[in-house]
Design an enzyme around this catalytic site. Sequence first.
Site, short mmCIF file in Angstrom:
data_model
loop_
_atom_site.label_atom_id
_atom_site.label_comp_id
_atom_site.label_asym_id
_atom_site.label_seq_id
_atom_site.Cartn_x
_atom_site.Cartn_y
_atom_site.Cartn_z
N GLY A 128 0.85 -1.19 0.00
CA GLY A 128 0.00 0.00 0.00
C GLY A 128 0.88 1.23 0.00
O GLY A 128 2.10 1.15 0.15
N LEU A 129 0.25 2.36 -0.18
CA LEU A 129 0.98 3.63 -0.26
C LEU A 129 1.70 3.97 1.04
O LEU A 129 1.37 3.44 2.11
CB LEU A 129 -0.01 4.77 -0.59
CG LEU A 129 -0.75 4.67 -1.92
CD1 LEU A 129 -1.76 5.82 -2.02
CD2 LEU A 129 0.23 4.71 -3.09
N GLY A 185 2.15 5.77 4.23
CA GLY A 185 1.15 6.38 5.10
C GLY A 185 -0.20 5.68 5.08
O GLY A 185 -1.15 6.12 5.74
N GLY A 221 -0.97 2.84 6.33
CA GLY A 221 -1.26 2.14 7.59
C GLY A 221 -0.67 0.74 7.64
O GLY A 221 -0.90 0.00 8.60
N LYS A 222 0.09 0.36 6.63
CA LYS A 222 0.70 -0.98 6.57
C LYS A 222 1.45 -1.33 7.86
O LYS A 222 1.23 -2.37 8.46
CB LYS A 222 1.75 -1.06 5.45
CG LYS A 222 1.27 -0.87 4.05
CD LYS A 222 2.41 -1.01 3.05
CE LYS A 222 3.56 -0.04 3.20
NZ LYS A 222 3.18 1.39 3.05
N THR A 223 2.36 -0.45 8.22
CA THR A 223 3.23 -0.75 9.35
C THR A 223 2.46 -0.78 10.66
O THR A 223 2.69 -1.64 11.51
CB THR A 223 4.37 0.29 9.42
OG1 THR A 223 5.08 0.25 8.18
CG2 THR A 223 5.34 -0.02 10.54
N SER A 281 5.84 -1.75 -2.19
CA SER A 281 5.83 -2.74 -3.28
C SER A 281 4.76 -2.40 -4.33
O SER A 281 3.77 -3.09 -4.47
CB SER A 281 5.61 -4.16 -2.72
OG SER A 281 4.58 -4.24 -1.76
#
Lengths: 210, 210
Positions: free
Chosen positions: A38-39, A41, A43-45, A112
């Site tokens: 995902g972009l 910011g 919220g992935k992390t 990615s």
Amino acid sequence: MNESSNQSAKQIGSHIYAHEHPESESDRGGGFTLWFTGLSGSGKTTIAHLVGPELDRRGLVVEYLDGDTVRTHLSKGLGFSKEDRDAHIERLGWVASRVTRHGGAVIVAAISPYEQARQNARAMVEEHGPFVEVYVRTSVEECARRDVNGLYAKAFAGEIKGFTGVDDPYEEPAAPEIVVDTEGVEPEESAAVVIGKLEELGLVPSEVAA
Amino acid sequence: MNESSNQSAKQIGSHIYAHEHPESESDRGGGFTLWFTGLSGSGKTTIAHLVGPELDRRGLVVEYLDGDTVRTHLSKGLGFSKEDRDAHIERLGWVASRVTRHGGAVIVAAISPYEQARQNARAMVEEHGPFVEVYVRTSVEECARRDVNGLYAKAFAGEIKGFTGVDDPYEEPAAPEIVVDTEGVEPEESAAVVIGKLEELGLVPSEVAA
């Protein structure tokens, strides 16, 4: 054969050892890779860091691979061209595949942005265990609104070039196992969705009532 | 945080998430790294490929990391300067440490000519399991005599530059766990020495009589 041979690899006819990979490629079993895309910011992390401790609590050995870690250890010198991003994701995918083979619960969090690179990572991992792609679908507008570290502002101002979602592409996953929307949704809810899916896939033991 | 932040890492003050590594770093247990170092043509790979299948037969999950594999997957673009060699060994060491953490029996075969780089790899691995350094002590003269692929001849003729042992340094290990001499010794004997040491260290189950 060793790395010196690369110094003139093209001059070498054939491998001097017939048994290059005599070890069986048997897996320990139980490993998988959970891949957040995902972009910046999106919220992935944040979500990954809620999922990880929960898997850990349920007895899995969690390997957290984030973009930063892998760039520090494995991709120093790579930039953000398509070629370099692809190389970076290939490395992440390869390491994820190794740890998956040894039974780890790998959690990758990386922008990615390219579908083909993610597919290549999937193919490497799936030789050894399931690959669960989590698309953290947050719009550029929302990411830019959050813009905690001011990167989107700089990207829109042209001060940062090649910024995914602004002047560099993000290709949406074609068939992710999980899609989470983060706008108006607490990260804890998204993490619960991910854990639920992992339970459903039989990758994580269900929560035992205390 | 993700890799985009590197696009302007110096502009970022502090990490936005307090919990960067909330996962416990507990290990699966049982993992170790067997690290073969020595000149090109010393016999590292031959011995490693005799040891690997034996560990496999005794029930370990073997991860074979040779210089070539890692260069293909992780170090494309790196050359043979000291800096690039160090980066290559750092990557190998890091991957070895990850797999060691997950209980794998990692076998590395790489010239790894610099003591400090090997020490750094050792330090990363030892956070998760034993590091067993095997110095394959074959003289330059003997390696050059074998010179199966003609690299030494080219190196001595100056057609290949930066060739370890010819015009590039090889620093002997200061305190390797195992030293094997390969001149006048069959690789099978050397492999048996290595296996014997691993048994002695309690890393490999002893051979059970059939």
